[in-house]
Design an enzyme around this catalytic site. Structure first.
Site, PDB file in Angstrom:
ATOM      1  N   LYS A  43      36.839  39.507  30.303  1.00  0.00           N
ATOM      2  CA  LYS A  43      36.690  38.506  31.362  1.00  0.00           C
ATOM      3  C   LYS A  43      36.695  37.096  30.793  1.00  0.00           C
ATOM      4  O   LYS A  43      37.361  36.200  31.301  1.00  0.00           O
ATOM      5  CB  LYS A  43      35.410  38.775  32.148  1.00  0.00           C
ATOM      6  CG  LYS A  43      35.232  37.870  33.355  1.00  0.00           C
ATOM      7  CD  LYS A  43      34.076  38.321  34.234  1.00  0.00           C
ATOM      8  CE  LYS A  43      33.989  37.470  35.485  1.00  0.00           C
ATOM      9  NZ  LYS A  43      32.933  37.929  36.407  1.00  0.00           N
ATOM     10  N   GLU A  92      33.384  42.419  20.398  1.00  0.00           N
ATOM     11  CA  GLU A  92      33.937  43.735  20.091  1.00  0.00           C
ATOM     12  C   GLU A  92      35.421  43.789  20.456  1.00  0.00           C
ATOM     13  O   GLU A  92      36.261  44.261  19.677  1.00  0.00           O
ATOM     14  CB  GLU A  92      33.173  44.833  20.846  1.00  0.00           C
ATOM     15  CG  GLU A  92      31.703  44.949  20.498  1.00  0.00           C
ATOM     16  CD  GLU A  92      30.819  44.203  21.472  1.00  0.00           C
ATOM     17  OE1 GLU A  92      29.652  44.609  21.647  1.00  0.00           O
ATOM     18  OE2 GLU A  92      31.301  43.210  22.089  1.00  0.00           O
ATOM     19  N   GLY A  96      32.424  42.678  35.837  1.00  0.00           N
ATOM     20  CA  GLY A  96      33.034  43.595  34.887  1.00  0.00           C
ATOM     21  C   GLY A  96      33.008  45.051  35.315  1.00  0.00           C
ATOM     22  O   GLY A  96      34.031  45.746  35.277  1.00  0.00           O
ATOM     23  N   ARG A  97      31.842  45.551  35.732  1.00  0.00           N
ATOM     24  CA  ARG A  97      31.752  46.973  36.081  1.00  0.00           C
ATOM     25  C   ARG A  97      32.316  47.260  37.467  1.00  0.00           C
ATOM     26  O   ARG A  97      32.351  48.416  37.891  1.00  0.00           O
ATOM     27  CB  ARG A  97      30.306  47.453  35.974  1.00  0.00           C
ATOM     28  CG  ARG A  97      29.303  46.732  36.845  1.00  0.00           C
ATOM     29  CD  ARG A  97      27.876  47.103  36.459  1.00  0.00           C
ATOM     30  NE  ARG A  97      26.896  46.297  37.155  1.00  0.00           N
ATOM     31  CZ  ARG A  97      26.528  45.063  36.804  1.00  0.00           C
ATOM     32  NH1 ARG A  97      27.109  44.475  35.764  1.00  0.00           N
ATOM     33  NH2 ARG A  97      25.596  44.400  37.470  1.00  0.00           N
ATOM     34  N   GLU A 153      23.233  49.492  34.865  1.00  0.00           N
ATOM     35  CA  GLU A 153      23.400  48.067  34.595  1.00  0.00           C
ATOM     36  C   GLU A 153      23.191  47.255  35.867  1.00  0.00           C
ATOM     37  O   GLU A 153      22.697  46.130  35.823  1.00  0.00           O
ATOM     38  CB  GLU A 153      24.790  47.800  34.011  1.00  0.00           C
ATOM     39  CG  GLU A 153      24.944  46.396  33.432  1.00  0.00           C
ATOM     40  CD  GLU A 153      26.179  46.256  32.560  1.00  0.00           C
ATOM     41  OE1 GLU A 153      26.112  46.625  31.372  1.00  0.00           O
ATOM     42  OE2 GLU A 153      27.213  45.786  33.065  1.00  0.00           O
ATOM     43  N   HIS A 198      25.136  75.991  30.653  1.00  0.00           N
ATOM     44  CA  HIS A 198      24.703  76.644  29.418  1.00  0.00           C
ATOM     45  C   HIS A 198      24.042  75.653  28.465  1.00  0.00           C
ATOM     46  O   HIS A 198      23.877  75.951  27.286  1.00  0.00           O
ATOM     47  CB  HIS A 198      25.902  77.317  28.752  1.00  0.00           C
ATOM     48  CG  HIS A 198      26.505  78.400  29.590  1.00  0.00           C
ATOM     49  ND1 HIS A 198      26.130  79.726  29.466  1.00  0.00           N
ATOM     50  CD2 HIS A 198      27.413  78.362  30.586  1.00  0.00           C
ATOM     51  CE1 HIS A 198      26.805  80.449  30.346  1.00  0.00           C
ATOM     52  NE2 HIS A 198      27.588  79.648  31.040  1.00  0.00           N
ATOM     53  N   LYS A 219      23.089  41.430  22.037  1.00  0.00           N
ATOM     54  CA  LYS A 219      24.296  40.785  21.514  1.00  0.00           C
ATOM     55  C   LYS A 219      23.947  39.455  20.855  1.00  0.00           C
ATOM     56  O   LYS A 219      24.484  39.107  19.794  1.00  0.00           O
ATOM     57  CB  LYS A 219      25.294  40.582  22.651  1.00  0.00           C
ATOM     58  CG  LYS A 219      25.871  41.876  23.192  1.00  0.00           C
ATOM     59  CD  LYS A 219      26.568  41.699  24.515  1.00  0.00           C
ATOM     60  CE  LYS A 219      27.793  40.824  24.411  1.00  0.00           C
ATOM     61  NZ  LYS A 219      28.532  40.791  25.695  1.00  0.00           N
TER      62      LYS A 219
END
Length: 513
Positions: free
Chosen positions: A196, A202, A255-256, A341, A372, A486
């Site tokens: 963005k 990263e 963003g999400r 978030e 399982h 961060k």
């Protein structure tokens, strides 16, 4: 929280608490009351998703009580503000206009989204037509919402065939990027950089390494292979991307919640622009339902009623999601970010400390594998965990139909077993083989898993998340908790600052001190 909301909660806290078996025995219309569908026009007629909350403890009385709470928290007004493009992210002073990407929102925002989608479609079609040379691979670098959404959609919708082989890389761990390099021919690879701000450390570190990989392979113009997906187009151009390869999206798209914007570029590259349009259309069908229905018949709001019942009134700290479909294997990961978030907050939208739990921990997996692994705790553990089961009537494979029949029967049997409980001992009285039952679940049964259905599923959970936030009085659109770690990492990297003794020791042991 206002006095009307406090009063609504007080009423809800005194509601009767029958068992699930008692609820079914006492109401022959229970399934009809607590089930509903959202449909849209599919290729072969109507398609959609069936939602069933009858295996939860919701009752007509609880639904009425939660409707009173929603009214006290001005759900209708806040929904109108969201869908109208008003400022709803109060801490950052901006709108949250992801629905405008699907055609529901302020007129100017919808028009802008349509123009940007057409721009993206032109580039995607050019790639598919070979106008940019042979493109067999796309390496998409992003993180958080810029990676989780594309990864889910590409994985779910390209199990049969992808028009372009797409690799999603988010982790700064170089191994993730090396694995993508190993699977791609640099002479036939494009790079998508999704950020963005176009400053995410990263993502930009991975992007620089991707450029170096192309250079080492002898690519003359590596930056010419890059497409930028960003709300900061000027920074992308400054970094080296040709402005014709910059696909912007609005600052008001979080963003999400950004998969519907140019962040969906890798999805469109993988499945095609027509199919991406179907993805948006499925989401819009849910937007229209969410906009046009009030009270408990609004299915995302009804889901939030169940969430609030178990989180606040029953003290459940987690909610589990199990997809009984390999195509939805990444959905629990996606929902973790969306829900935790968004609603993992400790203050209200007014800045006051909350007086009750907010978001539960979202976790899950894929059936039948999870049966399982973790279902032991769900059936016999000491934690009460509401469960969502998600399945598809149509199989994703062409093998013997026995595969899909066994998959679905296991899915439905788990919900039935969670309710009923029982004792599997020889005499029916072995404590180790006893199951208490009365454990809730909801089921989302899709007609199929295709672009429209996936879009609808994601949009449903977006609105469910928003509805929960309204009922709790919190802001689901900021995420300052993401930033602290961060910032600390940046301070450590810069050096010259002391930290706690444990951190100092770890830095020294790793050769970073």
């Amino acid at each position: 929280m206002n006095e009307a909301a406090k009063g609504a909660w007080s009423e809800l806290e005194t509601a009767p608490d029958p068992t699930l078996l008692e609820l079914f025995a006492g109401d022959t219309d229970r399934v009809e009351l607590l089930s509903g569908r959202i449909d849209w026009d599919g290729e072969d007629g109507k398609a959609g998703i069936l939602f069933d909350w009858s295996k939860t403890h919701l009752t007509q009385g609880l639904l009425s009580g939660f409707e009173t709470l929603a009214e006290a928290m001005d759900f209708v007004g806040k929904r109108s503000a969201l869908l109208g493009g008003e400022v709803v992210n109060l801490t950052e002073g901006r709108a949250a206009e992801h629905t405008a990407q699907r055609g529901i929102g302020a007129d100017a925002s919808v028009e802008e989204a349509g123009a940007l989608h057409r721009r993206m479609a032109m580039l995607v079609d050019a790639i598919h037509d070979g106008a940019l040379g042979p493109v067999k691979h796309l390496i998409h670098v992003g993180i958080g919402g810029s990676a989780l959404g594309p990864a889910l959609a590409v994985d779910a919708l390209t199990r049969d065939l992808a028009k372009v082989d797409v690799h999603i890389v988010s982790n700064i761990d170089g191994l993730a990027l090396e694995q993508a390099f190993a699977a791609c021919d640099p002479a036939a690879t494009m790079i998508a950089v999704a950020s963005k701000t176009f400053t995410t450390i990263e993502t930009m570190t991975n992007a620089e390494s991707a450029i170096q990989w192309l250079e080492r392979a002898g690519i003359d113009d590596p930056y010419g292979r890059v497409v930028a997906l960003t709300a900061s187009p000027e920074k992308a151009v400054e970094w080296g991307v040709d402005e014709t390869r910059v696909l912007p999206f609005g600052e008001s798209v979080g963003g999400r919640y950004s998969l519907w914007s140019s962040i969906g570029f890798p999805v469109a590259v993988a499945i095609g622009t027509e199919e991406f349009g179907q993805f948006l259309a499925g989401a819009r069908a849910v937007d229209e339902h969410f906009r046009d229905h009030d009270g408990a018949v609004n299915l995302p709001l009804r889901a939030a009623f169940a969430d609030q019942y178990y989180t606040r009134l029953k003290g459940c700290q987690t909610r589990a999601v199990f997809a009984y479909d390999e195509r939805l294997a990444l959905l629990p990961d996606y929902l973790q970010q969306l829900e935790m978030e968004s609603n993992g907050k400790r203050v209200t939208a007014d800045g006051e400390l909350v007086d009750s739990p907010t978001a539960p921990i979202t976790w899950g997996g894929v059936g039948t594998d999870a049966q399982h692994a973790v279902f032991q705790l769900l059936h016999q553990g000491t934690h009460l965990v509401p469960v969502d089961f998600i399945a598809s009537i149509a199989p994703g494979d062409e093998l013997d139909p026995a595969h899909h029949r066994i998959l679905l029967t296991n899915c439905f049997a788990q919900g039935a077993a969670l309710i009923a409980g029982g004792n599997m001992g020889a005499n029916g009285n072995d404590p180790a083989r006893a199951f208490p039952g009365n454990r809730p679940s909801a089921t989302m049964l899709c007609d199929d898993i295709d672009p429209a259905t996936l879009g609808a599923l994601i949009a449903f959970h977006e609105h469910r998340t928003f509805a929960n936030a309204v009922l709790m009085g919190i802001n689901p659109f900021d995420q300052f908790g993401v930033e602290l770690g961060k910032q600390m990492a940046g301070r450590i990297d810069a050096g010259g600052e002391r930290f706690d003794a444990s951190t100092e020791e770890l830095l020294a042991a790793a050769g970073l001190g």
